[in-house]
Scaffold this motif. Structure first.
Motif, PDB file in Angstrom:
ATOM      1  N   MET A 196       7.104  42.406  26.206  1.00  0.00           N
ATOM      2  CA  MET A 196       7.765  41.718  25.093  1.00  0.00           C
ATOM      3  C   MET A 196       7.583  42.483  23.783  1.00  0.00           C
ATOM      4  O   MET A 196       8.519  42.592  22.977  1.00  0.00           O
ATOM      5  CB  MET A 196       7.212  40.303  24.963  1.00  0.00           C
ATOM      6  N   ALA A 197       6.401  43.033  23.584  1.00  0.00           N
ATOM      7  CA  ALA A 197       6.158  43.815  22.365  1.00  0.00           C
ATOM      8  C   ALA A 197       7.029  45.068  22.342  1.00  0.00           C
ATOM      9  O   ALA A 197       7.592  45.434  21.303  1.00  0.00           O
ATOM     10  CB  ALA A 197       4.682  44.185  22.278  1.00  0.00           C
ATOM     11  N   ASP A 198       7.161  45.722  23.500  1.00  0.00           N
ATOM     12  CA  ASP A 198       8.007  46.915  23.579  1.00  0.00           C
ATOM     13  C   ASP A 198       9.473  46.571  23.359  1.00  0.00           C
ATOM     14  O   ASP A 198      10.228  47.352  22.761  1.00  0.00           O
ATOM     15  CB  ASP A 198       7.829  47.594  24.942  1.00  0.00           C
ATOM     16  N   LEU A 199       9.898  45.399  23.840  1.00  0.00           N
ATOM     17  CA  LEU A 199      11.278  44.965  23.609  1.00  0.00           C
ATOM     18  C   LEU A 199      11.566  44.764  22.126  1.00  0.00           C
ATOM     19  O   LEU A 199      12.682  44.994  21.667  1.00  0.00           O
ATOM     20  CB  LEU A 199      11.537  43.652  24.353  1.00  0.00           C
ATOM     21  N   ARG A 200      10.557  44.328  21.393  1.00  0.00           N
ATOM     22  CA  ARG A 200      10.753  44.050  19.967  1.00  0.00           C
ATOM     23  C   ARG A 200      10.618  45.300  19.103  1.00  0.00           C
ATOM     24  O   ARG A 200      10.815  45.231  17.888  1.00  0.00           O
ATOM     25  CB  ARG A 200       9.746  42.995  19.506  1.00  0.00           C
ATOM     26  N   ALA A 201      10.268  46.425  19.715  1.00  0.00           N
ATOM     27  CA  ALA A 201      10.040  47.649  18.928  1.00  0.00           C
ATOM     28  C   ALA A 201      10.745  48.838  19.566  1.00  0.00           C
ATOM     29  O   ALA A 201      10.164  49.913  19.724  1.00  0.00           O
ATOM     30  CB  ALA A 201       8.538  47.908  18.814  1.00  0.00           C
TER      31      ALA A 201
END
Length: 484
Positions: A196-201
């Motif tokens: 999820m963090a990678d999706l947001r960045a």
């Protein structure tokens, strides 16, 4: 039609569902532009299905296709004329590729070329499920103590999916994975939160609103468990729980109302899925058990013991006339396939056949699958620790129950059928490929290429197409909101 790019396609479960969605005017909502898959047999399955789809949509004869999948003619006999033309064209859509950093340039080029065939900035959809062995509970259990587990590249194949998101910025994406993703860790980090963090960045700066398909809630307030879809709640005759992320590109998200899947009115059961298939019996395996037991005598003794205990009536749910059942039947059946193919059971050892018959009888009496420790000792498997307290996997023999959805059809079915024992005592065997496919909601006209082991592997690794169709209908409705 909206272009569709399918990553980690497997045998095409997601693709089949999306490709079956129709608009209100009867036209198809999606057109598969490219499927990427590393397994050779799955690619053959995908290509054959693309051939079927091409012929069907063009209104051309499907006689050659059905002659082949039903065994009436060989490949050489049907590989001509319009079938050959359609098969050659399908090769433009199915690509055997190992997604990874080494193949990014080539795959990017293929996707770019496919998208250029459509109008610039036209809405399109990315679908797929990165391989899940590194996240599944079973996979993690098998690799307990493996020093290389944390660095396994399979943990990070999702990055190839994210790379396509970043590079090509689809309007909507659907990413599927196992429920174990929520509890999987890499070191001290949660894999779900890492993804999820990678999706947001994403490096390009493109952002997506990640929505749930089962909880109508502000995306910022969703919990990890809100992304779990229980397939049995949506007309799939199988208790298959998966994480599905629905991403809507942030620039169009305000134009698209949130939507969730509509639950089925009743569960679709194993009985509803399998009862009309022809009864078949397994051959005896050439393997000989180590123990010298008269299995016929042992079986009869166990059955007599059960008879003396009497029977406990198990209520049968009145679901065969439900809307969910009718939808399932319409989806599965094809008048061109009066007797479904790939319905030949694998052989079993004599000892296992005895266990299967007794356990099926017990399951019918109990209304649930017994553990092998419930069997008389003479019918226990020949393992040294079978009778010890705390012995693991006491459910390694599992009878599926008629009047409930089945347990998850996993790829492990390709290795043995002990978890998938047919509920009918007179059949005494594990499921056939077609039965597994029906529980996965592959239509009877869907054919899996390769040896039987590979067919099972493909079925177990797939997304249920009937569930995928419902997801596709939500996505098509969302895209229509942009168009309107």
């Amino acid at each position: 039609m909206y272009p569709l790019i399918d990553l980690f396609a497997g045998p095409g479960g997601l693709n089949e569902g999306f490709s079956s969605v129709r608009n209100s005017d009867g036209s198809y909502a999606f057109s598969n532009s490219a499927s990427f898959e590393m397994d050779a047999y799955a690619c053959e399955t995908l290509r054959l299905r693309e051939t079927y789809r091409h012929l069907s949509r063009a209104g051309r004869s499907l006689e050659g296709y059905f002659d082949y999948i039903l065994g009436r003619k060989t490949w050489a006999e049907i590989y001509n004329g319009t079938f050959r033309e359609a098969y050659m064209e399908s090769g433009d859509k199915v690509h055997r590729e190992v997604l990874g950093e080494d193949s990014r340039t080539q795959i990017d080029s293929l996707i770019r070329e496919r998208l250029l065939r459509h109008k610039p900035n036209a809405p399109w959809v990315l679908i797929g499920g990165p391989p899940c062995q590194a996240y599944s509970l079973a996979g993690r259990s098998r690799r307990t103590g493996d020093a290389n587990f944390a660095s396994d590249h399979k943990h990070f194949l999702y990055r190839e999916y994210l790379h396509i998101l970043d590079e090509f910025k689809p309007t909507i994406f659907v990413m599927e994975n196992v429920k174990g993703l929520l509890s999987s860790k890499n070191g001290d980090d949660s894999m779900f939160q890492t993804i999820m963090a990678d999706l947001r960045a994403l490096p390009s700066g493109v952002t997506y609103e990640i929505r749930s398909l089962v909880v109508d809630e502000d995306p910022e307030r969703l919990k990890p468990s809100d992304f779990i879809i229980k397939a049995e709640d949506y007309g799939v005759p199988q208790k298959r729980h998966r994480v599905i992320l629905l991403g809507v590109r942030s620039d169009v998200a305000p134009l698209i109302p949130r939507q969730v899947l509509v639950r089925a009115d009743t569960p679709v059961t194993v009985r509803a899925a399998l009862e009309d298939l022809p009864s078949v019996r397994a051959q005896t395996s050439k393997r000989v058990p180590k123990a010298t037991v008269d299995w016929a005598v042992a079986e009869q003794a166990a059955l007599q013991e059960l008879a003396e205990l009497g029977s406990v009536p198990v209520p049968v749910g009145d679901v065969l006339g439900s809307t969910a059942h009718l939808i399932y039947r319409i989806w599965i059946r094809d008048d061109m396939v009066p007797v479904p193919s790939q319905h030949q059971p694998r052989p079993h050892m004599v000892s296992d056949l005895a266990r299967y018959r007794v356990m099926a009888t017990m399951a019918e009496r109990m209304g649930k699958s017994p553990k092998y420790t419930d069997l008389p000792a003479v019918l226990h498997p020949e393992h040294s620790n079978v009778s010890k307290e705390g012995t693991p996997f006491t459910d390694r023999f599992r009878v599926q129950v008629w009047d409930a959805p089945s347990t998850t059809i996993a790829s492990h079915i390709s290795k043995d059928g002990h978890y998938y024992i047919h509920p009918a005592r007179d059949q005494a065997r594990s499921f056939t490929v077609r039965e597994a496919a029906r529980l996965q909601t592959f239509p009877d006209n869907y054919f899996f290429e390769g040896p039987r082991t590979q067919q099972f592997h493909q079925v177990g690794n797939a997304v249920p197409p009937l569930l995928a169709k419902q997801v596709g209908e939500v996505v098509a409705s969302m895209l229509a909101a942009i168009r309107d």
